[in-house]
Write a protein that holds these residues in place. Structure first.
Motif, mmCIF file in Angstrom:
data_model
loop_
_atom_site.group_PDB
_atom_site.id
_atom_site.type_symbol
_atom_site.label_atom_id
_atom_site.label_comp_id
_atom_site.label_asym_id
_atom_site.label_seq_id
_atom_site.Cartn_x
_atom_site.Cartn_y
_atom_site.Cartn_z
ATOM 1 N N ALA A 279 -15.295 -1.862 -11.980
ATOM 2 C CA ALA A 279 -14.227 -2.626 -12.645
ATOM 3 C C ALA A 279 -12.962 -1.780 -12.788
ATOM 4 O O ALA A 279 -11.849 -2.288 -12.614
ATOM 5 N N THR A 280 -13.117 -0.503 -13.083
ATOM 6 C CA THR A 280 -11.965 0.384 -13.217
ATOM 7 C C THR A 280 -11.231 0.515 -11.891
ATOM 8 O O THR A 280 -10.000 0.442 -11.844
ATOM 9 N N ILE A 281 -11.974 0.684 -10.828
ATOM 10 C CA ILE A 281 -11.360 0.800 -9.498
ATOM 11 C C ILE A 281 -10.610 -0.489 -9.164
ATOM 12 O O ILE A 281 -9.469 -0.455 -8.705
ATOM 13 N N ASP A 282 -11.238 -1.635 -9.420
ATOM 14 C CA ASP A 282 -10.584 -2.911 -9.146
ATOM 15 C C ASP A 282 -9.306 -3.076 -9.972
ATOM 16 O O ASP A 282 -8.278 -3.499 -9.447
ATOM 17 N N ARG A 283 -9.374 -2.744 -11.272
ATOM 18 C CA ARG A 283 -8.184 -2.873 -12.141
ATOM 19 C C ARG A 283 -7.063 -1.967 -11.666
ATOM 20 O O ARG A 283 -5.903 -2.374 -11.601
ATOM 21 N N MET A 284 -7.397 -0.731 -11.352
ATOM 22 C CA MET A 284 -6.363 0.215 -10.944
ATOM 23 C C MET A 284 -5.763 -0.174 -9.595
ATOM 24 O O MET A 284 -4.548 -0.068 -9.410
ATOM 25 N N LEU A 285 -6.594 -0.627 -8.680
ATOM 26 C CA LEU A 285 -6.078 -1.049 -7.384
ATOM 27 C C LEU A 285 -5.182 -2.272 -7.550
ATOM 28 O O LEU A 285 -4.088 -2.335 -6.973
ATOM 29 N N SER A 286 -5.614 -3.224 -8.357
ATOM 30 C CA SER A 286 -4.800 -4.418 -8.608
ATOM 31 C C SER A 286 -3.468 -4.054 -9.249
ATOM 32 O O SER A 286 -2.426 -4.589 -8.864
ATOM 33 N N ALA A 287 -3.493 -3.152 -10.217
ATOM 34 C CA ALA A 287 -2.258 -2.728 -10.877
ATOM 35 C C ALA A 287 -1.329 -2.041 -9.887
ATOM 36 O O ALA A 287 -0.116 -2.271 -9.890
ATOM 37 N N GLN A 288 -1.902 -1.211 -9.024
ATOM 38 C CA GLN A 288 -1.098 -0.505 -8.022
ATOM 39 C C GLN A 288 -0.455 -1.507 -7.069
ATOM 40 O O GLN A 288 0.724 -1.381 -6.734
ATOM 41 N N LEU A 289 -1.216 -2.507 -6.642
ATOM 42 C CA LEU A 289 -0.690 -3.507 -5.721
ATOM 43 C C LEU A 289 0.348 -4.397 -6.399
ATOM 44 O O LEU A 289 1.310 -4.840 -5.762
ATOM 45 N N GLU A 290 0.165 -4.651 -7.681
ATOM 46 C CA GLU A 290 1.144 -5.441 -8.429
ATOM 47 C C GLU A 290 2.462 -4.681 -8.556
ATOM 48 O O GLU A 290 3.534 -5.245 -8.412
ATOM 49 N N GLN A 291 2.387 -3.386 -8.799
ATOM 50 C CA GLN A 291 3.586 -2.559 -8.928
ATOM 51 C C GLN A 291 4.240 -2.310 -7.574
ATOM 52 O O GLN A 291 5.445 -2.090 -7.505
ATOM 53 N N ASN A 292 3.461 -2.315 -6.514
ATOM 54 C CA ASN A 292 3.959 -2.030 -5.164
ATOM 55 C C ASN A 292 3.465 -3.099 -4.198
ATOM 56 O O ASN A 292 2.563 -2.845 -3.396
ATOM 57 N N PRO A 293 4.047 -4.304 -4.254
ATOM 58 C CA PRO A 293 3.568 -5.396 -3.411
ATOM 59 C C PRO A 293 3.558 -5.071 -1.918
ATOM 60 O O PRO A 293 2.747 -5.618 -1.178
ATOM 61 N N GLY A 294 4.398 -4.166 -1.481
ATOM 62 C CA GLY A 294 4.424 -3.787 -0.078
ATOM 63 C C GLY A 294 3.137 -3.139 0.387
ATOM 64 O O GLY A 294 2.850 -3.080 1.591
ATOM 65 N N MET A 295 2.334 -2.655 -0.551
ATOM 66 C CA MET A 295 1.071 -2.005 -0.187
ATOM 67 C C MET A 295 -0.054 -3.009 0.035
ATOM 68 O O MET A 295 -1.148 -2.630 0.438
ATOM 69 N N LYS A 296 0.227 -4.293 -0.210
ATOM 70 C CA LYS A 296 -0.793 -5.331 -0.041
ATOM 71 C C LYS A 296 -1.356 -5.316 1.384
ATOM 72 O O LYS A 296 -2.546 -5.556 1.585
ATOM 73 N N ALA A 297 -0.513 -4.976 2.347
ATOM 74 C CA ALA A 297 -0.951 -4.960 3.746
ATOM 75 C C ALA A 297 -2.040 -3.925 4.001
ATOM 76 O O ALA A 297 -2.849 -4.087 4.916
ATOM 77 N N VAL A 298 -2.092 -2.872 3.207
ATOM 78 C CA VAL A 298 -3.100 -1.826 3.412
ATOM 79 C C VAL A 298 -4.231 -1.892 2.380
ATOM 80 O O VAL A 298 -5.048 -0.982 2.291
ATOM 81 N N GLU A 299 -4.295 -2.998 1.653
ATOM 82 C CA GLU A 299 -5.356 -3.141 0.650
ATOM 83 C C GLU A 299 -6.756 -2.980 1.250
ATOM 84 O O GLU A 299 -7.591 -2.265 0.667
ATOM 85 N N PRO A 300 -7.061 -3.574 2.404
ATOM 86 C CA PRO A 300 -8.420 -3.393 2.955
ATOM 87 C C PRO A 300 -8.752 -1.922 3.225
ATOM 88 O O PRO A 300 -9.872 -1.474 2.959
ATOM 89 N N GLU A 301 -7.784 -1.170 3.727
ATOM 90 C CA GLU A 301 -8.012 0.247 3.990
ATOM 91 C C GLU A 301 -8.193 1.023 2.689
ATOM 92 O O GLU A 301 -9.045 1.916 2.600
ATOM 93 N N MET A 302 -7.399 0.676 1.678
ATOM 94 C CA MET A 302 -7.535 1.338 0.380
ATOM 95 C C MET A 302 -8.904 1.047 -0.226
ATOM 96 O O MET A 302 -9.567 1.950 -0.729
ATOM 97 N N ARG A 303 -9.321 -0.219 -0.158
ATOM 98 C CA ARG A 303 -10.638 -0.597 -0.689
ATOM 99 C C ARG A 303 -11.760 0.130 0.043
ATOM 100 O O ARG A 303 -12.707 0.617 -0.579
ATOM 101 N N ALA A 304 -11.662 0.199 1.366
ATOM 102 C CA ALA A 304 -12.692 0.881 2.150
ATOM 103 C C ALA A 304 -12.759 2.355 1.763
ATOM 104 O O ALA A 304 -13.850 2.921 1.602
#
Length: 168
Positions: A57-82
């Motif tokens: 849950a912490t990883i999901d929250r932090m990743l979501s917060a990071q993507l919310e603050q930096n929408p341009g990083m949405k394209a690399v979300e799968p790589e970040m999650r992996a």
């Protein structure tokens, strides 16, 4: 890339007891072997505190917060999650966490902590901790922002008093 590094650093600090782990590894102290009883007690404590669920849950929250603050990083979300799944997921961290808790607490202490976390107050502590940690971080960030000019001034004054090239 800078934001990704910030996320990775934040995740490292978000893991339970990360500070104690980095302190132990920074000292270079060899890890003493832990007994089977101590291992079992550490595993039971980590289960009682819902460590696997909370880490995920912490990883999901932090990743979501990071993507919310930096929408341009949405394209690399799968790589970040992996990447996070590979290095920060419970299966990849469990053994290190067992070792960490077994080094820091005796078998008796681990059992006492497990008993506490199985009580209604302990269960409430587990459910409230993420909220309390987030609120505490917000308080700290707010305080730092309010007083940042003081730090900037102190640094500027120190730099003025240094000979040219002394501070790198």
């Amino acid at each position: 890339m800078k934001n990704y590094l910030i996320l990775a650093a934040g995740l490292a600090f978000a893991a339970p007891a990360a500070t104690a782990q980095s302190t132990a590894s920074a000292t270079g102290a060899a890890a003493a072997p832990i007994s089977a009883g101590q291992r079992k007690a550490a595993e039971e404590l980590l289960a009682a505190t819902d460590s696997e669920k909370n880490l995920s849950a912490t990883i999901d929250r932090m990743l979501s917060a990071q993507l919310e603050q930096n929408p341009g990083m949405k394209a690399v979300e799968p790589e970040m999650r992996a990447y996070l799944t590979k290095y920060m997921s419970w299966p990849s961290m469990k053994e290190d966490m067992v070792q960490l808790y077994a080094r820091e607490f005796t078998e008796k202490e681990l059992r006492e902590l497990t008993k506490f976390y199985q009580t209604p107050t302990g269960r409430k502590t587990i459910t409230k901790m993420p909220e309390l940690m987030a609120a505490g971080m917000e308080i700290g960030q707010k305080r730092m922002q309010e007083h940042l000019p003081e730090l900037q001034q102190a640094i500027a004054e120190k730099l003025k008093s240094q000979p040219p090239g002394a501070v790198k």
